[in-house]
Design a protein around this motif. Sequence first.
Motif, PDB file in Angstrom:
ATOM      1  N   THR A 155       0.835  -1.204   0.000  1.00  0.00           N
ATOM      2  CA  THR A 155       0.000   0.000   0.000  1.00  0.00           C
ATOM      3  C   THR A 155       0.865   1.249   0.000  1.00  0.00           C
ATOM      4  OG1 THR A 155      -1.738  -1.192   1.163  1.00  0.00           O
ATOM      5  CG2 THR A 155      -1.838   1.217   1.233  1.00  0.00           C
ATOM      6  N   PHE A 156       1.936   1.222   0.775  1.00  0.00           N
ATOM      7  CA  PHE A 156       2.852   2.356   0.831  1.00  0.00           C
ATOM      8  C   PHE A 156       3.405   2.659  -0.563  1.00  0.00           C
ATOM      9  CE2 PHE A 156       7.058   4.237   1.436  1.00  0.00           C
ATOM     10  CZ  PHE A 156       6.801   5.241   2.366  1.00  0.00           C
ATOM     11  N   VAL A 157       3.869   1.640  -1.257  1.00  0.00           N
ATOM     12  CA  VAL A 157       4.485   1.822  -2.578  1.00  0.00           C
ATOM     13  C   VAL A 157       3.473   2.337  -3.600  1.00  0.00           C
ATOM     14  CG1 VAL A 157       5.519   0.582  -4.534  1.00  0.00           C
ATOM     15  CG2 VAL A 157       6.389   0.212  -2.222  1.00  0.00           C
ATOM     16  N   VAL A 158       2.280   1.726  -3.665  1.00  0.00           N
ATOM     17  CA  VAL A 158       1.320   2.181  -4.681  1.00  0.00           C
ATOM     18  C   VAL A 158       0.868   3.613  -4.417  1.00  0.00           C
ATOM     19  CG1 VAL A 158       0.532  -0.121  -5.341  1.00  0.00           C
ATOM     20  CG2 VAL A 158      -0.719   1.137  -3.586  1.00  0.00           C
ATOM     21  N   ASN A 159       0.744   3.984  -3.159  1.00  0.00           N
ATOM     22  CA  ASN A 159       0.327   5.353  -2.854  1.00  0.00           C
ATOM     23  C   ASN A 159       1.404   6.367  -3.225  1.00  0.00           C
ATOM     24  OD1 ASN A 159      -2.203   4.621  -1.998  1.00  0.00           O
ATOM     25  ND2 ASN A 159      -1.669   4.574   0.154  1.00  0.00           N
ATOM     26  N   VAL A 160       2.652   6.049  -2.963  1.00  0.00           N
ATOM     27  CA  VAL A 160       3.742   6.970  -3.316  1.00  0.00           C
ATOM     28  C   VAL A 160       3.884   7.056  -4.839  1.00  0.00           C
ATOM     29  CG1 VAL A 160       6.234   7.366  -3.155  1.00  0.00           C
ATOM     30  CG2 VAL A 160       4.951   6.674  -1.127  1.00  0.00           C
ATOM     31  N   VAL A 161       3.796   5.936  -5.523  1.00  0.00           N
ATOM     32  CA  VAL A 161       3.876   5.951  -6.987  1.00  0.00           C
ATOM     33  C   VAL A 161       2.720   6.759  -7.575  1.00  0.00           C
ATOM     34  CG1 VAL A 161       3.687   4.507  -9.062  1.00  0.00           C
ATOM     35  CG2 VAL A 161       5.215   3.831  -7.214  1.00  0.00           C
ATOM     36  N   GLY A 162       1.523   6.581  -7.025  1.00  0.00           N
ATOM     37  CA  GLY A 162       0.376   7.362  -7.486  1.00  0.00           C
ATOM     38  C   GLY A 162       0.582   8.852  -7.298  1.00  0.00           C
ATOM     39  N   CYS A 163       1.166   9.240  -6.168  1.00  0.00           N
ATOM     40  CA  CYS A 163       1.463  10.657  -5.921  1.00  0.00           C
ATOM     41  C   CYS A 163       2.471  11.185  -6.934  1.00  0.00           C
ATOM     42  CB  CYS A 163       2.007  10.843  -4.503  1.00  0.00           C
ATOM     43  SG  CYS A 163       0.770  10.607  -3.213  1.00  0.00           S
ATOM     44  N   LEU A 164       3.455  10.382  -7.264  1.00  0.00           N
ATOM     45  CA  LEU A 164       4.455  10.777  -8.258  1.00  0.00           C
ATOM     46  C   LEU A 164       3.799  10.976  -9.635  1.00  0.00           C
ATOM     47  CD1 LEU A 164       7.477  11.241  -8.969  1.00  0.00           C
ATOM     48  CD2 LEU A 164       7.565   8.799  -9.526  1.00  0.00           C
TER      49      LEU A 164
ATOM     50  N   LEU B 184       1.694  14.635 -13.884  1.00  0.00           N
ATOM     51  CA  LEU B 184       0.560  15.148 -14.657  1.00  0.00           C
ATOM     52  C   LEU B 184       0.295  16.614 -14.355  1.00  0.00           C
ATOM     53  CD1 LEU B 184      -2.040  12.248 -14.479  1.00  0.00           C
ATOM     54  CD2 LEU B 184      -0.897  13.120 -16.520  1.00  0.00           C
ATOM     55  N   THR B 185       0.423  16.991 -13.108  1.00  0.00           N
ATOM     56  CA  THR B 185       0.193  18.376 -12.704  1.00  0.00           C
ATOM     57  C   THR B 185       1.253  19.302 -13.289  1.00  0.00           C
ATOM     58  OG1 THR B 185      -0.839  17.644 -10.654  1.00  0.00           O
ATOM     59  CG2 THR B 185      -0.032  19.908 -10.701  1.00  0.00           C
ATOM     60  N   GLY B 186       2.485  18.839 -13.311  1.00  0.00           N
ATOM     61  CA  GLY B 186       3.573  19.674 -13.806  1.00  0.00           C
ATOM     62  C   GLY B 186       3.703  19.702 -15.313  1.00  0.00           C
ATOM     63  N   ALA B 187       3.115  18.735 -15.996  1.00  0.00           N
ATOM     64  CA  ALA B 187       3.254  18.643 -17.447  1.00  0.00           C
ATOM     65  C   ALA B 187       2.222  19.528 -18.130  1.00  0.00           C
ATOM     66  CB  ALA B 187       3.095  17.195 -17.892  1.00  0.00           C
ATOM     67  N   ALA B 188       2.678  20.599 -18.730  1.00  0.00           N
ATOM     68  CA  ALA B 188       1.778  21.581 -19.342  1.00  0.00           C
ATOM     69  C   ALA B 188       0.911  21.019 -20.475  1.00  0.00           C
ATOM     70  CB  ALA B 188       2.587  22.773 -19.827  1.00  0.00           C
ATOM     71  N   PRO B 189       1.465  20.242 -21.418  1.00  0.00           N
ATOM     72  CA  PRO B 189       0.657  19.879 -22.585  1.00  0.00           C
ATOM     73  C   PRO B 189      -0.295  18.694 -22.380  1.00  0.00           C
ATOM     74  CG  PRO B 189       2.831  18.985 -22.859  1.00  0.00           C
ATOM     75  CD  PRO B 189       2.848  19.803 -21.573  1.00  0.00           C
ATOM     76  N   VAL B 190      -0.412  18.192 -21.171  1.00  0.00           N
ATOM     77  CA  VAL B 190      -1.264  17.031 -20.950  1.00  0.00           C
ATOM     78  C   VAL B 190      -2.722  17.441 -21.088  1.00  0.00           C
ATOM     79  CG1 VAL B 190      -1.981  15.295 -19.267  1.00  0.00           C
ATOM     80  CG2 VAL B 190       0.427  15.917 -19.470  1.00  0.00           C
ATOM     81  N   GLY B 191      -3.416  16.758 -21.980  1.00  0.00           N
ATOM     82  CA  GLY B 191      -4.816  17.089 -22.246  1.00  0.00           C
ATOM     83  C   GLY B 191      -5.769  16.456 -21.246  1.00  0.00           C
TER      84      GLY B 191
ATOM     85  N   LEU C 178      -5.239   2.681  -8.558  1.00  0.00           N
ATOM     86  CA  LEU C 178      -3.944   2.233  -8.034  1.00  0.00           C
ATOM     87  C   LEU C 178      -3.761   2.613  -6.574  1.00  0.00           C
ATOM     88  CD1 LEU C 178      -1.060   1.065  -8.644  1.00  0.00           C
ATOM     89  CD2 LEU C 178      -0.397   3.415  -9.202  1.00  0.00           C
ATOM     90  N   THR C 179      -4.083   3.838  -6.230  1.00  0.00           N
ATOM     91  CA  THR C 179      -3.852   4.312  -4.869  1.00  0.00           C
ATOM     92  C   THR C 179      -5.056   4.013  -3.994  1.00  0.00           C
ATOM     93  OG1 THR C 179      -4.698   6.507  -5.383  1.00  0.00           O
ATOM     94  CG2 THR C 179      -2.330   6.155  -5.671  1.00  0.00           C
ATOM     95  N   THR C 180      -4.822   4.038  -2.672  1.00  0.00           N
ATOM     96  CA  THR C 180      -5.912   3.664  -1.784  1.00  0.00           C
ATOM     97  C   THR C 180      -5.764   4.288  -0.409  1.00  0.00           C
ATOM     98  OG1 THR C 180      -6.948   1.825  -0.650  1.00  0.00           O
ATOM     99  CG2 THR C 180      -4.692   1.481  -1.365  1.00  0.00           C
TER     100      THR C 180
ATOM    101  N   ALA D  55       4.911  13.797  -4.882  1.00  0.00           N
ATOM    102  CA  ALA D  55       4.096  14.740  -5.651  1.00  0.00           C
ATOM    103  C   ALA D  55       4.917  15.956  -6.072  1.00  0.00           C
ATOM    104  CB  ALA D  55       2.874  15.169  -4.837  1.00  0.00           C
ATOM    105  N   PHE D  56       5.682  16.509  -5.140  1.00  0.00           N
ATOM    106  CA  PHE D  56       6.533  17.660  -5.470  1.00  0.00           C
ATOM    107  C   PHE D  56       7.594  17.276  -6.501  1.00  0.00           C
ATOM    108  CE2 PHE D  56       4.914  19.509  -1.478  1.00  0.00           C
ATOM    109  CZ  PHE D  56       4.625  20.802  -1.919  1.00  0.00           C
ATOM    110  N   ALA D  57       8.191  16.112  -6.334  1.00  0.00           N
ATOM    111  CA  ALA D  57       9.195  15.639  -7.294  1.00  0.00           C
ATOM    112  C   ALA D  57       8.546  15.421  -8.657  1.00  0.00           C
ATOM    113  CB  ALA D  57       9.852  14.361  -6.797  1.00  0.00           C
ATOM    114  N   GLY D  58       7.337  14.898  -8.672  1.00  0.00           N
ATOM    115  CA  GLY D  58       6.626  14.686  -9.926  1.00  0.00           C
ATOM    116  C   GLY D  58       6.316  15.982 -10.652  1.00  0.00           C
ATOM    117  N   VAL D  59       5.886  16.989  -9.910  1.00  0.00           N
ATOM    118  CA  VAL D  59       5.622  18.300 -10.522  1.00  0.00           C
ATOM    119  C   VAL D  59       6.903  18.842 -11.147  1.00  0.00           C
ATOM    120  CG1 VAL D  59       5.032  20.716 -10.054  1.00  0.00           C
ATOM    121  CG2 VAL D  59       3.630  18.885  -9.083  1.00  0.00           C
TER     122      VAL D  59
END
Length: 121
Positions: A36-45, A50-57, A72-74, A109-113
């Motif tokens: 659960t820990f891993v899927v939640n962290v991966v989901g946040c990433l 997605l949040t940081g990527a400008a051209p994502v529709g 995926l996350t829970t 999440a911050f790293a993903g952005v």
Amino acid sequence: MNWLVVVVGGMIGAPLRYLTDRAMQARHESVFPWGTFVVNVVGCLVLGVLTGAAPVGPDLRLFLGTGLCGALTTYSTFSYETLRLMETGAGLYAMANALGSVAAGLGAAFAGVALGQLVWP
């Protein structure tokens, strides 16, 4: 049509969650809920990217964000597993799970952005 995009993402995310949980638990004999820990962290990433990527529709956001990451996350399993750890006397594991999940999730999440902005400025 939006609901179909979400359903397809969920059809991928739900089995990924289950398989990841089983694989992680098979590799660790600890009572800590690593799957659960891993899927939640991966989901946040992923959501951070997605949040940081400008051209994502909107369709890709629905597919990956709502569908895939939603399945995926829970949060409910995280809460349940933390509660069970407390009930079984594993209070330190419960605290580590609660604090670690929030810290690692926010960090991912911050790293993903940042990654999303770097790759898709």
